[in-house]
Motif scaffolding. Sequence first.
Motif, mmCIF file in Angstrom:
data_model
loop_
_atom_site.group_PDB
_atom_site.id
_atom_site.type_symbol
_atom_site.label_atom_id
_atom_site.label_comp_id
_atom_site.label_asym_id
_atom_site.label_seq_id
_atom_site.Cartn_x
_atom_site.Cartn_y
_atom_site.Cartn_z
ATOM 1 N N VAL A 1 41.625 -87.460 -113.339
ATOM 2 C CA VAL A 1 41.717 -87.987 -114.705
ATOM 3 C C VAL A 1 40.327 -88.262 -115.280
ATOM 4 O O VAL A 1 40.035 -87.938 -116.425
ATOM 5 N N ALA A 38 45.857 -97.477 -118.220
ATOM 6 C CA ALA A 38 46.145 -96.282 -119.014
ATOM 7 C C ALA A 38 47.618 -96.198 -119.394
ATOM 8 O O ALA A 38 48.127 -97.085 -120.081
ATOM 9 N N ASP A 39 48.320 -95.167 -118.945
ATOM 10 C CA ASP A 39 49.720 -94.997 -119.319
ATOM 11 C C ASP A 39 50.493 -94.390 -118.157
ATOM 12 O O ASP A 39 49.917 -94.039 -117.128
ATOM 13 N N MET A 40 51.812 -94.254 -118.350
ATOM 14 C CA MET A 40 52.709 -93.791 -117.293
ATOM 15 C C MET A 40 52.258 -92.468 -116.665
ATOM 16 O O MET A 40 52.170 -92.348 -115.439
ATOM 17 N N GLN A 41 51.937 -91.487 -117.502
ATOM 18 C CA GLN A 41 51.571 -90.175 -116.967
ATOM 19 C C GLN A 41 50.261 -90.255 -116.181
ATOM 20 O O GLN A 41 50.112 -89.599 -115.149
ATOM 21 N N ILE A 42 49.315 -91.026 -116.678
ATOM 22 C CA ILE A 42 48.024 -91.117 -115.986
ATOM 23 C C ILE A 42 48.178 -91.892 -114.680
ATOM 24 O O ILE A 42 47.601 -91.523 -113.660
ATOM 25 N N ASN A 82 50.621 -91.786 -112.834
ATOM 26 C CA ASN A 82 51.262 -90.864 -111.891
ATOM 27 C C ASN A 82 50.264 -89.900 -111.263
ATOM 28 O O ASN A 82 50.640 -89.097 -110.410
ATOM 29 N N ARG A 83 49.043 -89.945 -111.698
ATOM 30 C CA ARG A 83 48.054 -88.973 -111.241
ATOM 31 C C ARG A 83 46.822 -89.671 -110.662
ATOM 32 O O ARG A 83 46.298 -89.271 -109.633
ATOM 33 N N GLU A 133 41.434 -98.119 -126.106
ATOM 34 C CA GLU A 133 42.332 -98.220 -124.954
ATOM 35 C C GLU A 133 41.805 -99.184 -123.915
ATOM 36 O O GLU A 133 42.501 -99.538 -122.989
#
Lengths: 160, 303
Positions: B40, B112-116, B118-119, B201
Motif C-alpha cells: 500500500v 485507512a479503510d476496509m480494503q486497505i 485487508n492488504r 485522511e
Amino acid sequence: MGQVITLKVNGVLREVEVEPYELLADVLRDKLGYKGVKKGCWRGECGLCTIIMNGEAVKSCIILAVEADGAEIETVEGLARNGRLSPVQDAYVKNAGLQCGFCTPGFIMASEYIVRRNANREITPGEVRSALSGTICRCTGYKQIIDSVLEAHRRIKIVR
Amino acid sequence: MSSPYTTLPEFTYYKPKTLEEALELLEKYGEEAKVLAGGVGLINFMLEKLMSPKYVVDIKGIEELRGIGYEEGKGLSIGAATRISEITRWLDGNPELKRKYQALYEALSRIADMQIRNRATLAGNVCEALPYMDSYSPLAVYDAEVVIASRSGERRALITEFVQGPGMIDLQPEELVVRIDVPEPPRRSVSGFSKIVPAIEYSIASVSMLAANIEDPATREVRIAVSAATPVPVRVREAEDVFKSQGDIVELLDKALDKLIGEIEYDILEDPYASAEYRKEMIRVQAYQLFLRLLREYRANWG
Ligand SMILES: Cc1cc2nc3c(=O)[nH]c(=O)nc-3n(C[C@H](O)[C@H](O)[C@H](O)COP(=O)(O)OP(=O)(O)OC[C@H]3O[C@@H](n4cnc5c(N)ncnc54)[C@H](O)[C@@H]3O)c2cc1C
Ligand code: FES
Ligand code: FES
C-alpha cells in the motif's frame, strides 16, 4: 522480463503475460477486458478499482499483477447469474444507489464483501458507512448507497 | 489500450518462500532492494517516483512471517506478513485479549479503510515511518518491540527508538522486520486510542493511554503516548510519574499533561493542516476525554 501469471477470474482460468511493474487493475481492465474495474485515483484512495481477491475486498490499483499469481478474483462482471442480477446489484437498482454509475462497480464489490462477511449477524447503518469509507461517490450523497447495502443484507439473511 | 495505463519504474520481482532466502536477497542487493509487504505504501511511493528500487522482495510467501501468537505473561507476537484486518479479526475472536490490547485494536480498526486493512500489514505501517502512522501511539503505550533479522542474527528495538524521524527507521538495508512483539500489559489495566482526523485522511494528533491500579497511588500506573503531532512517537516518563503521587486523579492528569506538553513543545509539528498550537490543544483535549473514558471503564471492569 515478462512472466506468465495464472488468475482465476469469476471462475474462469486466465493466463496472461505481465511485467513486474504492471498493476493488477490495468491488467484486469486492458489485458483481460474486465472493464468493470474502474480507475479513479490510481493511488488507493477512491475504491473504484475494488475487487474481491481470495475472498478479501482489496484495491487493485495498488497491487502488482505478479503479486496476484494464482489468486481467485471476483469482479462485477461475475456477479449476475443467467442474466439475473445479484441481490446486491438488484438492491442498488431498487434504491437508486447510483447516478452516473462510474463508482458503481467499486461500490458493488465492496458492498458484496460487506454483505457476505456479515451474513450471520446484524449490521448497523454506521457499520456500513465506515466499511464504505474508502470508496468515493461524487453523485449520490451516499444515503441511497447505504440503504442499498442494508436492503441486500436483509434479503440475504432471509434467504439463509 | 483505451485507458491510461500506469507503469512503475522497472524492477525485478522476487517472492522468496523462506526467511533465509529473503535475507540473502537483501544482503546481496542492499540499498537497491525494497521489501514489499502489503504494498500500500511502497507501490504509492513507486508511482510517485519517490522510490525506485531495482529489486522488490515480496515477503507474503514466507510462512514463518505469517500469523499471531500469544503467550500469557509474555504478550502478543505479530508476524510481519500478517494483514491488519487479520489482527483485528483475531482479536475479535479473543475478547479477553481484545480487552487487554484495546488501544491497539482501536487504532488498527481505524487505519485507512476496509480494503486497505485487508492488504496492509502492521510491520509495513511501522516501517513506513510517516509521523501519522496510527500504529505508533498504541505500540508505544505497550512498550512494543520491533524484532529485526539479518543474516548475522536477530535484534530487537523498542518502537520509540526504532522510529527515528519522518521516513527514518533504525533498519539497515540488509535487515528485515520479522515481527512485532507487544508485551503483556499490567494486570488490572484498561487502555484506549484517540486521533483527530480533519479534512485529510491522516491524524494530526493521536493519543494512546493505559491505566492500571488506579485506586492505589503506590501501584498505580498511567502511560501516555503521543504521535502524529510529533515527528516520532513519544512517551514522557516524568509526566507518567506524576500519577504516583496522592491527590485527586484529574488534578494529577492536569499536572502530567503540563509536564508532557512542556517536554515535547518544541517538537510539535506545524504544517498547512494544523498549527502547532492547535495540535498541542488537541493532545490535551483528547488526553482528557480518553482518560475520563478509561476511568469509567476501569470502574466497570475492576472497580
Ligand atoms: C488511501 C490511503 C489511506 C491511508 N490511511 C492511513 C491511516 O488512516 N492511518 C495510517 O496509519 N496509515 C494510513 N495509510 C498508510 C498505510 O496504512 C500504510 O501504507 C500501510 O500500513 C503500509 O503497510 P504495507 O504492508 O502495505 O507496507 P508496504 O507498502 O509493503 O511497505 C511500506 C514500507 O515499509 C517497508 N517494509 C514493509 N514491511 C517491511 C518489513 N517487514 N521489514 C522491513 N521493511 C518493510 C517497505 O519496504 C516500504 O518502504 C493510508 C494509505 C493509503 C494509500
Ligand atoms: S483507482 Fe484504485 S483506489 Fe482509486
Ligand atoms: S454515481 Fe456518479 S460517482 Fe457515484
